[in-house]
Scaffold this motif. Structure first.
Motif, mmCIF file in Angstrom:
data_model
loop_
_atom_site.group_PDB
_atom_site.id
_atom_site.type_symbol
_atom_site.label_atom_id
_atom_site.label_comp_id
_atom_site.label_asym_id
_atom_site.label_seq_id
_atom_site.Cartn_x
_atom_site.Cartn_y
_atom_site.Cartn_z
ATOM 1 N N SER A 207 0.440 -1.358 -0.398
ATOM 2 C CA SER A 207 -0.024 0.322 -0.051
ATOM 3 C C SER A 207 1.005 0.887 0.068
ATOM 4 N N THR A 208 0.298 1.901 -0.495
ATOM 5 C CA THR A 208 1.331 3.811 -0.927
ATOM 6 C C THR A 208 0.112 4.504 0.000
ATOM 7 N N ILE B 62 -14.381 -6.539 5.596
ATOM 8 C CA ILE B 62 -14.093 -5.489 4.310
ATOM 9 C C ILE B 62 -12.913 -4.451 5.072
ATOM 10 N N ALA B 63 -11.851 -4.589 3.789
ATOM 11 C CA ALA B 63 -11.313 -4.533 3.126
ATOM 12 C C ALA B 63 -10.972 -3.816 1.867
ATOM 13 N N VAL B 64 -9.776 -2.615 2.246
ATOM 14 C CA VAL B 64 -10.009 -1.421 1.102
ATOM 15 C C VAL B 64 -8.350 -1.024 1.126
ATOM 16 N N ILE B 65 -7.335 -1.434 -0.112
ATOM 17 C CA ILE B 65 -6.563 -0.395 -0.288
ATOM 18 C C ILE B 65 -5.687 -0.142 -0.978
ATOM 19 N N ASP B 66 -5.745 1.388 -0.548
ATOM 20 C CA ASP B 66 -5.434 1.983 -1.854
ATOM 21 C C ASP B 66 -6.344 2.267 -3.241
ATOM 22 N N VAL C 145 -9.779 5.085 -9.756
ATOM 23 C CA VAL C 145 -9.467 4.224 -9.183
ATOM 24 C C VAL C 145 -9.038 3.248 -10.284
ATOM 25 N N LYS C 146 -7.791 3.408 -9.737
ATOM 26 C CA LYS C 146 -6.911 2.317 -10.897
ATOM 27 C C LYS C 146 -7.165 0.971 -11.092
ATOM 28 N N LEU C 147 -8.140 0.426 -12.670
ATOM 29 C CA LEU C 147 -8.294 -0.398 -13.244
ATOM 30 C C LEU C 147 -7.160 -1.122 -14.068
ATOM 31 N N MET C 148 -7.359 -2.906 -13.484
ATOM 32 C CA MET C 148 -5.661 -3.796 -14.614
ATOM 33 C C MET C 148 -6.605 -3.711 -15.742
ATOM 34 N N ASN C 149 -5.717 -4.060 -16.320
ATOM 35 C CA ASN C 149 -5.951 -4.285 -18.467
ATOM 36 C C ASN C 149 -6.735 -5.151 -18.595
#
Length: 392
Positions: free
Chosen positions: A30-31, A115-119, A189-193
């Motif tokens: 995590s950042t 629930i957990a949400v990271i970055d 939110v950064k999405l995967m390719n």
């Protein structure tokens, strides 16, 4: 209505064996920000390992926010909470007043979701608390396998919905506690390719249960799926005391020719769990197959319907989850995922469960049947006290 969002990558995680390493990896990478919500957090080996990762993240400048239930985590030592907070981890408790002498509904409305949400990039939803898999009730023998439970790891377009939910609840509890929320400004939110593979383009929905806007959303999602079932329903649930609507839906499915299997907890943790047996006779007569998992303790709250619809989450099918607690389930429409979960449930049935024989149940088990109606009567009386006496 359940609102599905496509463009997700969803991984099934079986018990803490798969869940905790995945959660640790996300925390360690995590950042920006971490949100963790859990009913139970115990400072055992597992809890300390997760806590160390959270403390290290806070030292790196990550905003770490932990929300725990006041009753479920009542045994978490004050010194350990202070140790977390000294490193910059923010810890708050949902409804910390846990007086056993009060039957006021607000005291019984707990934070049961996990629930957990990271970055804002990786999310986890399921039924697994922050507690060691081998920490089982009633001083079970050392040779009992770890508890059976499930969670999902999520990336994709559903993440903004999950993040908005956890941030909203965090702001509310911070206001109640008169603390600053200190939220990180949300970024895209950064999405995967995504590819054309179904594994990376799964339709999924976050379904919540609370006491304001989503009072019956999880039960309604189940009932809608059961009502449209054509071939098979498998429900694995640790605490199964369904209300009248739910029971009628299952019986109606059987009459349509749908095969219904219930995988339930076979190891009793407390007396009121006998209320589950109150429906055995009716279900067995109708043709519903009932299996009791006895190899270890089962904490699952999952279901698969027609190899296409599946749910993994925190909600039991009982009055606590469906009438009182905050719950969160992910519903998935994907054949590959559903088949993977179904295969795992079928393996649990074949390896660790005992099928309840209808004739044997009717002729024998007099004590269990008698105890079940006493327990169910107590549950009904409890519902009457808290204002749900019209539930049949």
């Amino acid at each position: 209505m359940t609102y599905f969002i496509d463009g997700n990558q969803i991984q099934l995680l079986r018990s803490g064996t798969e869940y905790f390493p995945a959660l640790l990896a996300a925390i360690e990478n995590s950042t920006r920000e971490i949100y963790l919500q859990s009913y139970i957090y115990k400072d055992d080996v597992t809890g300390v390992k997760i806590g160390d990762a959270l403390k290290n993240a806070a030292r790196r400048g990550v905003s770490v926010n932990i929300l725990l239930d006041g009753f479920g985590s009542k045994d978490l030592s004050k010194s350990y909470v202070e140790e977390l907070e000294q490193t910059g981890v923010q810890v708050m408790f949902y409804r910390p007043k846990i007086s056993p002498w009060s039957l006021k509904k607000r005291r019984l409305r707990r934070l049961h979701q996990k629930i957990a949400v990271i970055d804002g990039h990786i999310g986890f939803v399921g039924g697994i608390n922050i507690i060691d898999d081998y920490d089982v009730p009633n001083n079970a023998p050392n040779n009992v396998p770890p508890r059976v439970d499930y969670a999902v790891r999520i990336e994709g377009k559903l993440l903004p919905v999950i993040l908005a939910n956890v941030q909203k609840l965090w702001r509310r509890i911070a206001w109640i506690h008169m603390r600053r929320a200190n939220l990180v400004i949300a970024k895209t939110v950064k999405l995967m390719n995504l590819t054309d593979s179904q594994q990376h383009n799964i339709k999924a929905a976050l379904v919540l249960r609370d006491n304001v806007l989503h009072r019956s959303d999880i039960e309604d999602a189940y009932l809608d799926a059961i009502g449209h079932a054509k071939s098979e329903i498998i429900i694995a649930n640790a605490y199964f005391v369904p209300g009248r609507r739910f029971r009628l839906a299952l019986l109606a499915a059987v009459k349509r020719g749908v095969k219904v299997k219930l995988l339930l907890q076979g190891r009793m943790e407390y007396f009121l769990m006998f209320s589950t047996h109150a429906f055995y006779s009716e279900f067995l007569r109708s043709g519903i197959e009932i299996y009791e998992y006895r190899k270890s303790f089962m904490h699952s709250k999952v279901a698969v319907i027609d190899d296409a619809w599946a749910t993994v989450g925190s909600s039991n099918i009982d009055p606590f989850s469906l009438l009182l607690a905050r719950e969160a389930n992910v519903v998935v429409k994907d054949t590959t995922f559903a088949n993977e979960l179904r295969a795992d449930l079928q393996a649990n049935i074949e390896d660790g469960a005992l099928r309840i024989d209808p004739q044997h149940w009717t002729r024998g088990n007099i004590f269990k049947r008698f105890a079940s109606w006493i327990a169910y009567g107590l549950v009904r009386a409890f519902l009457g006290v808290i204002g749900h006496s019209n539930e049949k």
